[in-house]
Structure formats: structure tokens, C-alpha cells
Design a protein around this motif. Structure first.
Motif, mmCIF file in Angstrom:
data_model
loop_
_atom_site.group_PDB
_atom_site.id
_atom_site.type_symbol
_atom_site.label_atom_id
_atom_site.label_comp_id
_atom_site.label_asym_id
_atom_site.label_seq_id
_atom_site.Cartn_x
_atom_site.Cartn_y
_atom_site.Cartn_z
ATOM 1 N N TRP A 26 0.848 -1.184 0.000
ATOM 2 C CA TRP A 26 0.000 0.000 0.000
ATOM 3 C C TRP A 26 0.888 1.240 0.000
ATOM 4 C CZ3 TRP A 26 -3.811 -1.625 4.492
ATOM 5 C CH2 TRP A 26 -4.583 -2.701 4.057
ATOM 6 N N ASN A 27 0.468 2.246 -0.713
ATOM 7 C CA ASN A 27 1.276 3.474 -0.740
ATOM 8 C C ASN A 27 0.961 4.360 0.460
ATOM 9 O OD1 ASN A 27 -1.206 4.491 -1.355
ATOM 10 N ND2 ASN A 27 -0.613 5.394 -3.312
ATOM 11 N N ASP A 28 0.124 3.862 1.300
ATOM 12 C CA ASP A 28 -0.282 4.613 2.486
ATOM 13 C C ASP A 28 0.170 3.822 3.710
ATOM 14 O OD1 ASP A 28 -1.554 5.990 4.453
ATOM 15 O OD2 ASP A 28 -3.433 6.194 3.356
ATOM 16 N N ASN A 29 0.597 4.527 4.737
ATOM 17 C CA ASN A 29 1.135 3.870 5.921
ATOM 18 C C ASN A 29 0.153 3.828 7.086
ATOM 19 O OD1 ASN A 29 1.008 6.531 6.582
ATOM 20 N ND2 ASN A 29 3.140 6.737 7.219
ATOM 21 N N SER A 30 -1.072 4.274 6.838
ATOM 22 C CA SER A 30 -2.033 4.412 7.928
ATOM 23 C C SER A 30 -3.281 3.598 7.637
ATOM 24 C CB SER A 30 -2.421 5.882 8.103
ATOM 25 O OG SER A 30 -1.274 6.665 8.324
ATOM 26 N N ALA A 31 -3.854 3.053 8.698
ATOM 27 C CA ALA A 31 -5.035 2.222 8.501
ATOM 28 C C ALA A 31 -5.745 2.011 9.825
ATOM 29 C CB ALA A 31 -4.640 0.881 7.895
ATOM 30 N N TYR A 32 -6.951 1.518 9.714
ATOM 31 C CA TYR A 32 -7.732 1.117 10.882
ATOM 32 C C TYR A 32 -7.527 -0.390 11.087
ATOM 33 C CZ TYR A 32 -10.045 5.570 10.004
ATOM 34 O OH TYR A 32 -10.297 6.910 9.781
ATOM 35 N N THR A 33 -7.300 -0.773 12.317
ATOM 36 C CA THR A 33 -7.027 -2.178 12.606
ATOM 37 C C THR A 33 -7.985 -2.690 13.670
ATOM 38 O OG1 THR A 33 -4.690 -1.920 12.114
ATOM 39 C CG2 THR A 33 -5.314 -3.856 13.385
ATOM 40 N N TYR A 34 -8.583 -3.828 13.389
ATOM 41 C CA TYR A 34 -9.382 -4.519 14.394
ATOM 42 C C TYR A 34 -8.524 -5.622 14.990
ATOM 43 C CZ TYR A 34 -13.332 -6.749 16.708
ATOM 44 O OH TYR A 34 -14.193 -7.251 17.654
ATOM 45 N N GLY A 35 -8.441 -5.633 16.300
ATOM 46 C CA GLY A 35 -7.649 -6.673 16.965
ATOM 47 C C GLY A 35 -6.850 -6.142 18.121
ATOM 48 N N THR A 36 -6.666 -4.863 18.142
ATOM 49 C CA THR A 36 -5.825 -4.292 19.190
ATOM 50 C C THR A 36 -6.613 -3.956 20.451
ATOM 51 O OG1 THR A 36 -6.170 -2.081 18.316
ATOM 52 C CG2 THR A 36 -4.268 -3.287 17.510
ATOM 53 N N GLY A 37 -7.924 -3.970 20.347
ATOM 54 C CA GLY A 37 -8.734 -3.591 21.501
ATOM 55 C C GLY A 37 -9.028 -4.757 22.420
ATOM 56 N N ALA A 38 -9.859 -4.480 23.424
ATOM 57 C CA ALA A 38 -10.182 -5.514 24.401
ATOM 58 C C ALA A 38 -10.933 -6.676 23.771
ATOM 59 C CB ALA A 38 -11.025 -4.894 25.516
ATOM 60 N N ALA A 39 -11.653 -6.388 22.688
ATOM 61 C CA ALA A 39 -12.411 -7.457 22.037
ATOM 62 C C ALA A 39 -11.497 -8.473 21.367
ATOM 63 C CB ALA A 39 -13.366 -6.858 21.012
ATOM 64 N N GLY A 40 -10.256 -8.090 21.117
ATOM 65 C CA GLY A 40 -9.316 -9.037 20.522
ATOM 66 C C GLY A 40 -9.480 -9.186 19.034
ATOM 67 N N CYS A 41 -9.018 -10.301 18.546
ATOM 68 C CA CYS A 41 -8.907 -10.535 17.111
ATOM 69 C C CYS A 41 -10.226 -10.964 16.480
ATOM 70 C CB CYS A 41 -7.903 -11.661 16.859
ATOM 71 S SG CYS A 41 -6.199 -11.235 17.232
ATOM 72 N N PHE A 42 -10.212 -10.928 15.166
ATOM 73 C CA PHE A 42 -11.189 -11.690 14.404
ATOM 74 C C PHE A 42 -10.733 -13.151 14.452
ATOM 75 C CE2 PHE A 42 -14.620 -9.718 12.205
ATOM 76 C CZ PHE A 42 -14.321 -8.372 12.175
ATOM 77 N N THR A 43 -11.653 -14.033 14.811
ATOM 78 C CA THR A 43 -11.313 -15.446 14.933
ATOM 79 C C THR A 43 -12.019 -16.233 13.841
ATOM 80 O OG1 THR A 43 -11.010 -15.256 17.314
ATOM 81 C CG2 THR A 43 -11.420 -17.452 16.440
#
Lengths: 212, 326
Positions: free
Chosen positions: B218-235
Motif C-alpha cells: 500500500w502506498n499509504d502507511n495508515s489504517a484502521y485495525t481490528y484486533g488491538t482492543g479488548a475485544a481481541g482478534c477476528f477469529t
């Protein structure tokens, strides 16, 4: 009654005995057929056979503040005093080479090479192809008519600039500082302020940066 | 030449009339009940008397795969007139030939209970010695582990033998949902807000320059990530007894935005582990991309999901990710 020990060629039970009248042979065949039917009926019939499995997850993206601009420091204090303009500020009587060519008066500027004292503009976003613009406004003892502003690109170490751009005082015709940027970025600037009068009262100069 | 019926009958009656010599044993017999059973290779609904499970205590320890189908209604096997020290044995065959494993676990001698120990891996067309000997009765869990997803019905003949006598259990295995994929959570709302202050963005974080963001692609270095919060990862949970499967993923957007919304998956662990990935995630697109290869049996994989909208959405956009194991 007699018994025939030969295998029954009509019966699926290959080792079955047959009575001499042959009745058992027919009965055996019938039994096997019924058993086969029973097994067939008992077989679970899948709704569908699948050699793969799939699952979905839906992420709904809703509008929000997709770009944020942070300016550090958020406030500066300049004393219109050619000998002691304030922390981080200097007065340049001859105008350095990086200042706008058209400026003929002495100029105050904020920025000290190697000190970290320069303006940091941080844009946080995931967007692509955005630009950064800026303009300024003046209130109090000065006006935009007697106060000019310029921004000079620097580095993270606040290195001495090599050029600058005069800022527009018109919010409808902002000065473009950056174009075609992607994602989060931080830019560093020296700030040059050139009042052409001696202010008698405190003046507030507000620089507004916009990324879009 | 056919013997006269009267003569044949006489011979038979005479043979039956001869008493056994003193000390001569009767022929051994072996009985299996039921004589037949059936199940579907369907992890959700294998059929009456059958269950699909993972890591059961009665699975043979030598199996490398952790999932199998078990006939928990028990098959009753009994031997009579057998020598006291004669071992029981069992083998299986398949028709048509397919790849699977069969195990037998003793569930009791008087009734059908729950096996306390790992079962015995039974040989394919090769008799495997069981723990039972002589005249006895045993109730078995029958464990079947198909390592491929069958596309047509297969008959498994499981034969028990003591001395020279044998009895067979016919198991019919029909095709079904051999692989199931479950994703948790099944949905997640993402507010495109870098400050995350305008609403509840539970589970999501906006960041720049994280190692799991595929910055080289990606030419962009920024993004939204799911997994870092208390809810944890996508399983992503894959339930199957099949071996050597791959997991692929792709996504679609609705409505289609004027600029792309990039999506990547970064593996954060397996099982209940959800750690920050050290490597850049795999970029997925509108065509399936392999995110996990050469897996066997039931597995749970945890992912960080990285979403990078290249535009500021002005109305809701649904990003649907589809995971397929096969």
C-alpha cells in the motif's frame, strides 16, 4: 420335509440353505431386499454435499472524522521586540535567503535549527491523494493589511529552510503547502512574521491548516 | 451329479447325531450389533448416534489430526466358544476406496459407557490386534476420520475376528458439509474517524506505521485495525476432519466507493492467542487470496483485520469478507 444343502443361486445370502420346495429361497431374497431398503431409508440424506466451507464477516464503514490535523505547538508567543522577541523566536534584520524575495523589511521568525523549535503539522488519515493548505487571520492590535506571514519547510530536526511560501489571508484562496499526499504525514515549518507597524495592543495571529 | 435328496438328508441327520468328542470345543462365533450404521460427513449434523468432535480422549493417539466422527451409540461385539487366550482383531476396508482412518475405543463390557482411554488405530485391510481375548463382550465407540471430503457414498466394512470367525459392521458414509467456517465476530462497525472520539469504535484503532500494515504494497502507511482492543482478534474457526486444506479470503464492497477500501489480514495467532503481528498482513482483494495453507483438521486462526479507506466515505459502505476453507 427335505433339505437341500446347495447354495441358492436365486438368493443374495450365498450360504443359505434351501428347502426342497424352494420356498425358503424366495423368502430369503425378499428379506435381503427389505433389509437393503431399510438401510437405504435410514441413510441420512444431506441437504447438500460440500467439499469446502465458507463464512462471511461484514464490516460496515460509516462516515466520521477521516482526517485530523494537529499543530505543535498549538500556541506561540511573540514579542515585537527586535532584541528579545521570545523563546524560539529571532529577529532577522536583513531577511535570510529562505525568506520571501519580496519582503524588504526585517522579519521575526520562529525556528531554531537543531533545537526542535519549529512548527510540526501532523496529518492523521488513511486517505490517499490529499493536499494541505493554510491561511491566516489577524485580530487585535494588528491587521492582515499590516502583517505578513510566511511558512518555510523544514525538517524533523528543524533544519534551516531553503525556501518559503507567503501565506494567504483569504480563507477562500488558501495557500497550497502540499499536494498528492497519502496517509499520515508530519511536516515541519519555520514561521516568519513581518508586522509593518508597531502594535500598541496585543494582536492574535491564527494560522489555519486544512488537509483534504 | 446331484445326490438323491433322501440320501443327502440322511447324511445330514447322521452328522448332526454324532456327539462331540469329550474336550472338543464347538466352533467359535462372533456377533456384532448393530450390523450396520450410517452417518454423513457433516460436521454439523452427522446423523443419529454419531457426533463430530475435536480432541476427544478416545481418539487414537497416533492420529495427527484432531477431529473425527464417533459412533457413540456403541457397537456390541461378543465372542463365544473361543479359546481363552485367542486375541480379537479388527480391520476395515472402504468401497469405493477413500482416505480415512478408523479407530475403536472400548466403552464398556457390560454396557455402553464413555471410553476412558485412547482408542486403537485399526488397519486398512490389515487386522489389528485388540485388547479383548477369548469369550467376551465389548462395547466400542467407532471413530471414523475421513481425511478428504467425499463426494459420493462410501461403505466402510469394519470386520471383527477371533480365531477364524469374523463378523462385520457395515458403515455407510455419505457426503455432507465436511468443512464448516465460523467467524467471530460476524460483523463489526467501523467509524472512519482517526480520533475515535465521535462514537463507539469498539475493537478498532487507527494507527500509522504499524508492522502489520502492508506498507510495501500500500502506498499509504495508515489504517484502521481490528484486533488491538479488548475485544481481541477476528477469529476464524474451521471445523473439519479433512487434511491439507487451505484458507482463502476475498472481499466485496457495497455500494462500490469511488476510491478503493483496502483490506489486509495479519495472522495474530492460533487458538485463543491474539498477539500483535510482527509481519505485514496479506492483502486481499476481490478474488480469493490464500491466507493459510496446508492445514489439517479443526483449527482456529486469529487475525488482525486492517482496513484502509482511500476516501472519506459519505455514507455507509459494507465491506463483506468471505473466508473459504477447502
Amino acid at each position: 420335509m427335505t433339505t437341500d444343502t446347495r447354495e441358492d443361486e436365486d438368493c443374495s445370502c450365498s450360504k443359505a440353505l434351501r428347502l426342497s420346495n424352494g420356498n425358503l429361497a424366495r423368502a430369503c431374497t425378499l428379506t435381503v431386499v427389505l433389509l437393503a431398503m431399510a438401510i437405504r431409508i435410514a441413510l441420512p440424506v444431506p441437504a447438500h454435499a460440500a467439499t469446502s466451507g465458507s463464512g462471511n464477516v461484514v464490516i460496515t464503514v460509516t462516515p466520521g472524522q477521516s482526517v485530523a490535523v494537529t499543530v505543535t505547538p498549538a500556541t506561540l508567543s511573540l514579542s515585537e521586540d527586535v532584541t528579545s522577541p521570545g523563546t524560539g523566536w529571532m529577529f532577522d534584520a536583513t531577511n535570510a535567503a529562505w525568506m520571501p524575495n519580496a519582503w524588504t523589511h526585517g522579519t521575526y521568525f520562529y525556528g531554531v535549527s537543531g533545537s526542535g523549535n519549529c512548527l510540526a503539522i501532523t496529518i492523521s488519515t488513511s486517505l490517499s491523494n490529499w493536499g494541505l493548505t493554510a491561511y491566516y487571520g489577524v485580530s487585535g492590535g494588528l491587521t492582515s493589511g499590516n502583517t505578513s506571514l510566511a511558512l518555510a519547510p523544514s525538517t524533523a530536526a528543524c533544519g534551516t529552510p531553503t525556501s518559503s511560501q507567503v501565506l494567504s489571508a483569504n480563507s477562500g484562496a488558501q495557500t497550497t503547502l502540499q499536494t498528492s499526499q497519502n496517509g499520515s504525514q508530519t511536516f515541519y515549518y519555520y514561521v516568519a512574521v513581518q508586522p509593518t507597524i508597531a502594535t500598541a495592543a496585543n494582536a492574535t495571529i491564527t494560522i489555519t491548516f486544512t488537509a483534504q | 451329479m446331484r445326490l438323491p435328496r433322501f440320501f443327502a438328508a440322511t447324511l445330514l441327520i447322521a452328522a448332526l447325531a454324532v456327539p462331540l468328542e469329550q474336550g472338543e470345543a464347538a466352533n467359535p462365533t462372533m456377533a456384532v450389533s448393530p450390523a450396520a450404521t450410517s452417518f454423513a460427513e457433516d460436521v454439523n449434523s452427522p446423523g443419529s448416534g454419531w457426533t463430530f468432535g475435536t480432541g476427544a480422549a478416545w481418539f487414537p493417539a497416533v492420529w495427527s489430526d484432531n477431529a473425527a466422527y464417533t459412533y457413540t451409540s456403541c457397537v456390541r461385539v461378543s465372542a463365544a466358544n473361543a479359546n481363552g487366550n485367542s486375541s480379537w482383531s479388527a480391520e476395515y476396508t472402504t468401497s469405493p476406496s477413500t482416505s480415512l482412518h478408523v479407530g475403536l475405543a472400548v466403552a464398556g463390557t457390560a454396557s455402553c459407557g464413555t471410553p476412558a482411554a485412547a482408542g486403537t488405530d485399526i488397519g486398512n485391510s490389515s487386522f489389528t490386534t485388540l485388547n479383548q481375548t477369548g469369550n467376551a463382550t465389548a462395547y466400542y465407540y467407532v471413530v471414523v476420520q475421513p481425511t478428504v471430503a467425499v463426494s459420493s457414498t462410501v461403505t466402510i466394512s469394519l470386520t471383527f475376528k477371533v480365531q477364524s470367525t469374523a463378523a462385520t459392521l457395515a458403515i455407510t458414509m455419505s457426503p455432507g458439509n465436511a468443512i464448516a467456517v465460523t467467524i467471530t465476530p460476524s460483523s463489526a462497525g467501523l467509524l472512519e474517524d482517526v480520533t475515535l472520539s465521535a462514537g463507539n469504535n469498539s475493537g478498532w484503532a487507527f494507527a500509522a506505521g504499524k508492522p502489520w500494515i502492508p506498507g510495501t504494497t500500500w502506498n499509504d502507511n495508515s489504517a484502521y485495525t481490528y484486533g488491538t482492543g479488548a475485544a481481541g482478534c477476528f477469529t476464524v474457526s474451521v471445523r473439519t476432519s479433512v487434511q491439507n486444506w487451505n484458507l482463502s479470503a476475498f472481499y466485496t464492497t457495497s455500494p462500490t466507493p469511488s476510491k478503493p477500501i483496502n483490506v489486509a489480514l495479519a495472522q495474530a495467532g492460533t487458538g485463543s492467542t491474539c498477539n500483535a503481528p510482527a509481519a505485514a498482513g496479506t492483502v486481499i482483494g476481490s478474488s480469493p487470496a490464500t491466507v493459510l495453507a496446508n492445514q489439517g483438521g479443526t483449527q482456529t486462526v486469529d487475525y488482525y483485520v486492517v482496513v484502509q479507506p482511500a476516501l472519506a466515505v459519505t455514507s455507509n459502505v459494507a465491506v463483506t469478507m468471505t473466508f473459504t476453507a477447502q
